[in-house]
Design a protein around this motif. Structure first.
Motif, PDB file in Angstrom:
ATOM      1  N   ARG A 140       0.821  -1.214   0.000  1.00  0.00           N
ATOM      2  CA  ARG A 140       0.000   0.000   0.000  1.00  0.00           C
ATOM      3  C   ARG A 140       0.852   1.260   0.000  1.00  0.00           C
ATOM      4  O   ARG A 140       0.335   2.373  -0.166  1.00  0.00           O
ATOM      5  CB  ARG A 140      -0.928   0.025   1.230  1.00  0.00           C
ATOM      6  CG  ARG A 140      -2.066  -0.955   1.180  1.00  0.00           C
ATOM      7  CD  ARG A 140      -3.194  -0.542   2.122  1.00  0.00           C
ATOM      8  NE  ARG A 140      -2.764  -0.383   3.493  1.00  0.00           N
ATOM      9  CZ  ARG A 140      -2.796  -1.331   4.435  1.00  0.00           C
ATOM     10  NH1 ARG A 140      -3.241  -2.534   4.128  1.00  0.00           N
ATOM     11  NH2 ARG A 140      -2.383  -1.088   5.663  1.00  0.00           N
ATOM     12  N   LEU A 155      -7.377  -7.399  -1.211  1.00  0.00           N
ATOM     13  CA  LEU A 155      -6.361  -6.876  -0.304  1.00  0.00           C
ATOM     14  C   LEU A 155      -4.954  -7.384  -0.587  1.00  0.00           C
ATOM     15  O   LEU A 155      -4.009  -6.975   0.092  1.00  0.00           O
ATOM     16  CB  LEU A 155      -6.724  -7.201   1.152  1.00  0.00           C
ATOM     17  CG  LEU A 155      -8.094  -6.722   1.645  1.00  0.00           C
ATOM     18  CD1 LEU A 155      -8.197  -6.906   3.151  1.00  0.00           C
ATOM     19  CD2 LEU A 155      -8.350  -5.274   1.271  1.00  0.00           C
ATOM     20  N   ARG A 158     -10.568  -3.491  12.800  1.00  0.00           N
ATOM     21  CA  ARG A 158     -11.119  -3.979  11.533  1.00  0.00           C
ATOM     22  C   ARG A 158     -12.484  -4.621  11.734  1.00  0.00           C
ATOM     23  O   ARG A 158     -13.369  -4.484  10.886  1.00  0.00           O
ATOM     24  CB  ARG A 158     -10.131  -4.964  10.900  1.00  0.00           C
ATOM     25  CG  ARG A 158      -8.877  -4.276  10.370  1.00  0.00           C
ATOM     26  CD  ARG A 158      -7.763  -5.240  10.079  1.00  0.00           C
ATOM     27  NE  ARG A 158      -6.565  -4.546   9.605  1.00  0.00           N
ATOM     28  CZ  ARG A 158      -5.340  -5.014   9.694  1.00  0.00           C
ATOM     29  NH1 ARG A 158      -5.125  -6.213  10.240  1.00  0.00           N
ATOM     30  NH2 ARG A 158      -4.316  -4.319   9.254  1.00  0.00           N
ATOM     31  N   TRP A 197     -14.852   1.269   1.634  1.00  0.00           N
ATOM     32  CA  TRP A 197     -13.771   0.437   2.139  1.00  0.00           C
ATOM     33  C   TRP A 197     -12.535   1.290   2.398  1.00  0.00           C
ATOM     34  O   TRP A 197     -12.238   2.235   1.656  1.00  0.00           O
ATOM     35  CB  TRP A 197     -13.402  -0.681   1.163  1.00  0.00           C
ATOM     36  CG  TRP A 197     -12.207  -1.427   1.685  1.00  0.00           C
ATOM     37  CD1 TRP A 197     -10.893  -1.285   1.309  1.00  0.00           C
ATOM     38  CD2 TRP A 197     -12.225  -2.359   2.765  1.00  0.00           C
ATOM     39  NE1 TRP A 197     -10.087  -2.089   2.087  1.00  0.00           N
ATOM     40  CE2 TRP A 197     -10.878  -2.758   2.997  1.00  0.00           C
ATOM     41  CE3 TRP A 197     -13.231  -2.903   3.567  1.00  0.00           C
ATOM     42  CZ2 TRP A 197     -10.533  -3.670   3.992  1.00  0.00           C
ATOM     43  CZ3 TRP A 197     -12.890  -3.816   4.543  1.00  0.00           C
ATOM     44  CH2 TRP A 197     -11.545  -4.193   4.753  1.00  0.00           C
ATOM     45  N   SER A 245      -8.398   0.621   4.471  1.00  0.00           N
ATOM     46  CA  SER A 245      -7.539  -0.202   5.313  1.00  0.00           C
ATOM     47  C   SER A 245      -6.816   0.634   6.362  1.00  0.00           C
ATOM     48  O   SER A 245      -6.032   0.093   7.139  1.00  0.00           O
ATOM     49  CB  SER A 245      -6.509  -0.957   4.453  1.00  0.00           C
ATOM     50  OG  SER A 245      -7.107  -2.063   3.817  1.00  0.00           O
TER      51      SER A 245
END
Length: 277
Positions: free
Chosen positions: A64, A135, A198, A211, A213
């Motif tokens: 990421r 993911l 989460r 969504w 993260s």
């Protein structure tokens, strides 16, 4: 003639124009400092697993592009052509320990090991399958996302990803009691903090309809629907990035926040389908 009024399209975080969760991460987004670690992991996986290896993926902060030198771990998911055995688990554990010793950029290596058949099974379509498709960043072999559907942030996805918190809490309690060294508690606090944040996020994900993260964004979304518990989840988000070895944190998780969250999750989304393990 009546003019048609067009409402502006609302962009939902993490979703494409059709409302499906976008895949996050890329090899191109890996920070420069972590590229030697990823290259070494790729080469070693091929050496260690050989023909058993079907495909391998990165996930988490490294692909990421948000990893922090000396603080972030390297997260891998490996798909095997056959079912994992003790020899395979020992091999990837040794590989991770070796990478952790060689590269100061990372603080640990975590490797998930599954068979290709399990990742593509009907039972795992809305859990491990979604994880791979949305993911995980392909590193080696065929991308199994080609065989998986597209996903929306709905209640079925919420149930099958995190609807088993009640089963995890007794294990966390045992691990907390056994964690004597500060380093052990640090890693357990980091893991449990992230898992709780989460879970809190996916509890409200269908209503929030998006969504992310990022743990702070997750806690912020949760706070919109459960303001009375917002402070606890925001604190957990902080600890997910900068953990503390204070044993009181784990006690609070397993005796208060965790049980409440597990009960509310079951009430809203139901219970995750049982897994053989």
């Amino acid at each position: 003639m009546t003019e048609t009024v067009r409402r502006p399209r609302v962009h939902r975080p993490g979703l494409d124009s059709q409302g499906y969760i976008e895949r996050e991460g890329s090899l191109g987004g890996i920070p420069h400092a972590f590229r030697p670690v990823v290259a070494a992991a790729r080469d070693r996986l091929l050496d260690v697993l050989g023909p058993r290896l079907d495909s391998a993926y990165l996930y988490g902060s490294v692909p990421r592009g948000t990893a922090r030198v000396g603080r972030s771990d390297l997260d891998l998911l490996v798909a095997l052509r056959d079912e994992p055995d003790d020899a395979g688990r020992d091999a990837v554990q040794a590989l991770g320990a070796d990478l952790d010793r060689r590269f100061g950029q990372i603080d640990g290596v975590g490797t998930l090991l599954y068979s290709r058949a399990r990742l593509l099974s009907d039972l795992e379509t809305y859990d491990l399958g979604w994880f791979v498709a949305c993911l995980c960043t392909p590193l080696l072999g065929e991308d199994l996302a080609e065989y998986l559907p597209r996903y929306r942030p709905d209640s079925r996805l919420a149930r099958e990803t995190n609807g088993d918190l009640a089963l995890l809490l007794p294990r966390w309690r045992d691990r907390a009691a056994a964690a004597r060294a500060p380093r052990e508690r640090l890693r357990l606090v980091r893991y449990t903090s992230r898992h709780l944040v989460r879970t809190g996020f996916t509890l409200v994900m269908p209503r929030w309809n998006g969504w992310t993260s990022d743990l702070h964004e997750m806690a912020g979304a949760f706070a919109q629907y459960y303001p009375e518990r917002a402070g606890q989840l925001r604190s957990a988000a902080v600890l997910g990035y900068r953990p503390s070895a204070d044993p009181e944190i784990l006690r609070t998780y397993v005796d208060d926040l965790g049980p409440w969250l597990a009960g509310e999750y079951t009430r809203v989304h139901g219970t995750k389908a049982p897994r053989p393990d």
